[in-house]
Scaffold this motif. Structure first.
Motif, PDB file in Angstrom:
ATOM      1  N   MET A 100       1.968  43.127  25.908  1.00  0.00           N
ATOM      2  CA  MET A 100       3.267  42.465  26.043  1.00  0.00           C
ATOM      3  C   MET A 100       4.332  43.391  26.598  1.00  0.00           C
ATOM      4  O   MET A 100       5.467  42.975  26.829  1.00  0.00           O
ATOM      5  N   ARG A 101       3.972  44.646  26.814  1.00  0.00           N
ATOM      6  CA  ARG A 101       4.959  45.620  27.294  1.00  0.00           C
ATOM      7  C   ARG A 101       5.597  45.133  28.595  1.00  0.00           C
ATOM      8  O   ARG A 101       4.916  44.737  29.526  1.00  0.00           O
ATOM      9  N   GLY A 102       6.925  45.164  28.631  1.00  0.00           N
ATOM     10  CA  GLY A 102       7.641  44.711  29.818  1.00  0.00           C
ATOM     11  C   GLY A 102       7.822  43.204  29.876  1.00  0.00           C
ATOM     12  O   GLY A 102       8.379  42.685  30.841  1.00  0.00           O
ATOM     13  N   ARG A 103       7.362  42.494  28.819  1.00  0.00           N
ATOM     14  CA  ARG A 103       7.451  41.030  28.839  1.00  0.00           C
ATOM     15  C   ARG A 103       8.200  40.474  27.627  1.00  0.00           C
ATOM     16  O   ARG A 103       8.057  39.301  27.286  1.00  0.00           O
ATOM     17  N   VAL A 104       9.015  41.320  26.980  1.00  0.00           N
ATOM     18  CA  VAL A 104       9.782  40.878  25.817  1.00  0.00           C
ATOM     19  C   VAL A 104      11.276  40.931  26.128  1.00  0.00           C
ATOM     20  O   VAL A 104      11.785  41.933  26.608  1.00  0.00           O
ATOM     21  N   ILE A 105      11.962  39.826  25.859  1.00  0.00           N
ATOM     22  CA  ILE A 105      13.407  39.732  26.073  1.00  0.00           C
ATOM     23  C   ILE A 105      14.103  39.840  24.720  1.00  0.00           C
ATOM     24  O   ILE A 105      13.750  39.130  23.774  1.00  0.00           O
ATOM     25  N   PHE A 106      15.090  40.722  24.620  1.00  0.00           N
ATOM     26  CA  PHE A 106      15.872  40.870  23.395  1.00  0.00           C
ATOM     27  C   PHE A 106      17.113  39.987  23.497  1.00  0.00           C
ATOM     28  O   PHE A 106      17.847  40.056  24.470  1.00  0.00           O
ATOM     29  N   VAL A 107      17.335  39.155  22.483  1.00  0.00           N
ATOM     30  CA  VAL A 107      18.490  38.249  22.473  1.00  0.00           C
ATOM     31  C   VAL A 107      19.402  38.585  21.300  1.00  0.00           C
ATOM     32  O   VAL A 107      18.963  38.613  20.149  1.00  0.00           O
ATOM     33  N   GLY A 121      23.044  23.999  16.349  1.00  0.00           N
ATOM     34  CA  GLY A 121      22.123  24.150  17.467  1.00  0.00           C
ATOM     35  C   GLY A 121      22.783  24.473  18.793  1.00  0.00           C
ATOM     36  O   GLY A 121      22.145  24.371  19.849  1.00  0.00           O
ATOM     37  N   GLU A 122      24.052  24.889  18.760  1.00  0.00           N
ATOM     38  CA  GLU A 122      24.787  25.152  20.007  1.00  0.00           C
ATOM     39  C   GLU A 122      24.204  26.338  20.785  1.00  0.00           C
ATOM     40  O   GLU A 122      23.993  26.262  21.997  1.00  0.00           O
ATOM     41  N   GLN A 123      23.949  27.441  20.078  1.00  0.00           N
ATOM     42  CA  GLN A 123      23.477  28.646  20.757  1.00  0.00           C
ATOM     43  C   GLN A 123      22.046  28.479  21.270  1.00  0.00           C
ATOM     44  O   GLN A 123      21.714  28.937  22.369  1.00  0.00           O
ATOM     45  N   LEU A 124      21.201  27.838  20.488  1.00  0.00           N
ATOM     46  CA  LEU A 124      19.831  27.600  20.927  1.00  0.00           C
ATOM     47  C   LEU A 124      19.820  26.716  22.174  1.00  0.00           C
ATOM     48  O   LEU A 124      19.043  26.937  23.101  1.00  0.00           O
ATOM     49  N   SER A 125      20.693  25.724  22.191  1.00  0.00           N
ATOM     50  CA  SER A 125      20.782  24.833  23.345  1.00  0.00           C
ATOM     51  C   SER A 125      21.156  25.595  24.608  1.00  0.00           C
ATOM     52  O   SER A 125      20.565  25.384  25.677  1.00  0.00           O
ATOM     53  N   VAL A 126      22.129  26.512  24.491  1.00  0.00           N
ATOM     54  CA  VAL A 126      22.547  27.314  25.641  1.00  0.00           C
ATOM     55  C   VAL A 126      21.426  28.238  26.091  1.00  0.00           C
ATOM     56  O   VAL A 126      21.160  28.375  27.297  1.00  0.00           O
ATOM     57  N   LEU A 127      20.745  28.882  25.131  1.00  0.00           N
ATOM     58  CA  LEU A 127      19.644  29.785  25.460  1.00  0.00           C
ATOM     59  C   LEU A 127      18.531  29.044  26.192  1.00  0.00           C
ATOM     60  O   LEU A 127      18.010  29.518  27.209  1.00  0.00           O
ATOM     61  N   LYS A 128      18.163  27.876  25.697  1.00  0.00           N
ATOM     62  CA  LYS A 128      17.112  27.086  26.336  1.00  0.00           C
ATOM     63  C   LYS A 128      17.527  26.652  27.738  1.00  0.00           C
ATOM     64  O   LYS A 128      16.716  26.645  28.678  1.00  0.00           O
ATOM     65  N   CYS A 129      18.796  26.302  27.887  1.00  0.00           N
ATOM     66  CA  CYS A 129      19.308  25.888  29.191  1.00  0.00           C
ATOM     67  C   CYS A 129      19.198  27.025  30.209  1.00  0.00           C
ATOM     68  O   CYS A 129      18.757  26.816  31.353  1.00  0.00           O
ATOM     69  N   ILE A 130      19.587  28.229  29.789  1.00  0.00           N
ATOM     70  CA  ILE A 130      19.524  29.395  30.687  1.00  0.00           C
ATOM     71  C   ILE A 130      18.072  29.687  31.082  1.00  0.00           C
ATOM     72  O   ILE A 130      17.768  29.928  32.251  1.00  0.00           O
ATOM     73  N   LEU A 131      17.170  29.666  30.104  1.00  0.00           N
ATOM     74  CA  LEU A 131      15.764  29.946  30.386  1.00  0.00           C
ATOM     75  C   LEU A 131      15.185  28.917  31.355  1.00  0.00           C
ATOM     76  O   LEU A 131      14.431  29.257  32.280  1.00  0.00           O
ATOM     77  N   LYS A 132      15.518  27.654  31.157  1.00  0.00           N
ATOM     78  CA  LYS A 132      15.022  26.601  32.045  1.00  0.00           C
ATOM     79  C   LYS A 132      15.547  26.799  33.467  1.00  0.00           C
ATOM     80  O   LYS A 132      14.816  26.614  34.447  1.00  0.00           O
ATOM     81  N   ARG A 133      16.830  27.165  33.579  1.00  0.00           N
ATOM     82  CA  ARG A 133      17.416  27.373  34.902  1.00  0.00           C
ATOM     83  C   ARG A 133      16.787  28.575  35.609  1.00  0.00           C
ATOM     84  O   ARG A 133      16.580  28.558  36.821  1.00  0.00           O
ATOM     85  N   LEU A 134      16.475  29.620  34.835  1.00  0.00           N
ATOM     86  CA  LEU A 134      15.801  30.773  35.425  1.00  0.00           C
ATOM     87  C   LEU A 134      14.387  30.411  35.878  1.00  0.00           C
ATOM     88  O   LEU A 134      13.921  30.862  36.927  1.00  0.00           O
ATOM     89  N   MET A 135      13.723  29.584  35.092  1.00  0.00           N
ATOM     90  CA  MET A 135      12.350  29.217  35.410  1.00  0.00           C
ATOM     91  C   MET A 135      12.242  28.283  36.605  1.00  0.00           C
ATOM     92  O   MET A 135      11.244  28.307  37.332  1.00  0.00           O
ATOM     93  N   ASP A 136      13.262  27.445  36.812  1.00  0.00           N
ATOM     94  CA  ASP A 136      13.184  26.533  37.957  1.00  0.00           C
ATOM     95  C   ASP A 136      13.897  27.067  39.200  1.00  0.00           C
ATOM     96  O   ASP A 136      13.986  26.377  40.226  1.00  0.00           O
ATOM     97  N   PHE A 171       8.092  36.740  26.272  1.00  0.00           N
ATOM     98  CA  PHE A 171       8.346  36.485  24.857  1.00  0.00           C
ATOM     99  C   PHE A 171       9.792  36.855  24.530  1.00  0.00           C
ATOM    100  O   PHE A 171      10.429  37.600  25.270  1.00  0.00           O
ATOM    101  N   VAL A 172      10.274  36.329  23.413  1.00  0.00           N
ATOM    102  CA  VAL A 172      11.662  36.577  23.015  1.00  0.00           C
ATOM    103  C   VAL A 172      11.708  37.149  21.604  1.00  0.00           C
ATOM    104  O   VAL A 172      11.055  36.629  20.689  1.00  0.00           O
ATOM    105  N   TRP A 173      12.480  38.231  21.463  1.00  0.00           N
ATOM    106  CA  TRP A 173      12.776  38.802  20.139  1.00  0.00           C
ATOM    107  C   TRP A 173      14.190  38.387  19.783  1.00  0.00           C
ATOM    108  O   TRP A 173      15.151  38.669  20.501  1.00  0.00           O
ATOM    109  N   LEU A 174      14.326  37.693  18.662  1.00  0.00           N
ATOM    110  CA  LEU A 174      15.629  37.282  18.134  1.00  0.00           C
ATOM    111  C   LEU A 174      15.569  37.496  16.638  1.00  0.00           C
ATOM    112  O   LEU A 174      14.606  37.066  15.988  1.00  0.00           O
ATOM    113  N   ASP A 175      16.551  38.175  16.071  1.00  0.00           N
ATOM    114  CA  ASP A 175      16.432  38.632  14.680  1.00  0.00           C
ATOM    115  C   ASP A 175      16.099  37.526  13.684  1.00  0.00           C
ATOM    116  O   ASP A 175      15.317  37.737  12.762  1.00  0.00           O
TER     117      ASP A 175
END
Length: 206
Positions: A100-107, A121-136, A171-175
C-alpha cells in the motif's frame, strides 16, 4: 507542507540574518532535516514519501496497534461517518501492508459536535464529492500547498489522468475510522441525544 520545526528554523534564520544567502542556507538545512525525519510515520511504518523503487528499512519500534485504512471504493459507499470499531467488525477496514506504500491518503477533519465529528454527514459528503470529481477527471490538476510553493519554491502537480488511474486503488486514513474510538456510538443515536439536549436547554431558558 513545511513541517513545524522546519518553519520555525526558517523564521529563526530570517530574524537572525538579513542576508538572503543565509536565509537560503537555513531553508536548505530545514529541508534536509525534514527529509531525514519524513521517512517514518508515528505508527512505526515507513511513510509513503519515498521515490518509486526506493527501499527504506524502518528503525522505528513496532506499533502498539496496527495502522488501519479504508479503501476509496468502500469510503464512497459509506452512508455516514462510522467509528473504527463498527467498520472493523463489518470487515471493511484493512491493515496497512507494504504494497500500500504510496497509496494512502491522510485526511484531517474538524469535529462538529462533542459526541461525533460529523453528525449531519456534511464533511463526509464533501470528501466523497471531491474523490468522485478526482476520479472522473472533473478536477484538471492538484498542486502542492501554497506555503510549499512560496516558502520552499517547490511545486508538485498531479494531473487528472493520474488521479483517474490511481485513486480507485488507493486507501484513506482518517482518525475516526483508523483509530479505536472508546465510547463511540452510532451517529444517528448521537444526533437524537443532541437534539434532546438542545430541546431541554430551550425549555430551561423559557
Amino acid at each position: 507542507m513545511v513541517t513545524a520545526t522546519t518553519w520555525r528554523d526558517y523564521v529563526a534564520g530570517e530574524r537572525s540574518s538579513g542576508s538572503e544567502a543565509n536565509q537560503n542556507d537555513t531553508v536548505k538545512r530545514g529541508l534536509s532535516a525534514r527529509s531525514s525525519r519524513a521517512k517514518f510515520c508515528m505508527c512505526g511504518h515507513a511513510a509513503a514519501v519515498t521515490l518509486p523503487g526506493e527501499r527504506i528499512q524502518s528503525s522505528a519500534p513496532c506499533p502498539a496497534y496496527p495502522m488501519h485504512v479504508l479503501s476509496v471504493q468502500e469510503l464512497l459507499k459509506l452512508p455516514r461517518l462510522l467509528p473504527h470499531q463498527m467498520l472493523k467488525s463489518q470487515g471493511l477496514l484493512q491493515e496497512w501492508t507494504q504494497d500500500m506504500r504510496g497509496r494512502v491518503i491522510f485526511v484531517s477533519h474538524e469535529w462538529l459536535s462533542f459526541r461525533h465529528p460529523d453528525p449531519a454527514g456534511e464533511q463526509l459528503s464533501v470528501l466523497k464529492c471531491i474523490l468522485k470529481r478526482l476520479m472522473d477527471g472533473s478536477i484538471p490538476k492538484v498542486e502542492s500547498h501554497w506555503i510549499e510553493q512560496i516558502g520552499l519554491k517547490h511545486t508538485q502537480t498531479v494531473t487528472a489522468a493520474t488521479w483517474k488511474a490511481t485513486l480507485p486503488h488507493m486507501f484513506v486514513w482518517l482518525d475516526y475510522w483508523s483509530v479505536p474510538q472508546p465510547g463511540a456510538t452510532d451517529p444517528d443515536e448521537n444526533a437524537d441525544s443532541e437534539t434532546e439536549a438542545e430541546e431541554e436547554e430551550e425549555e430551561e431558558e423559557e
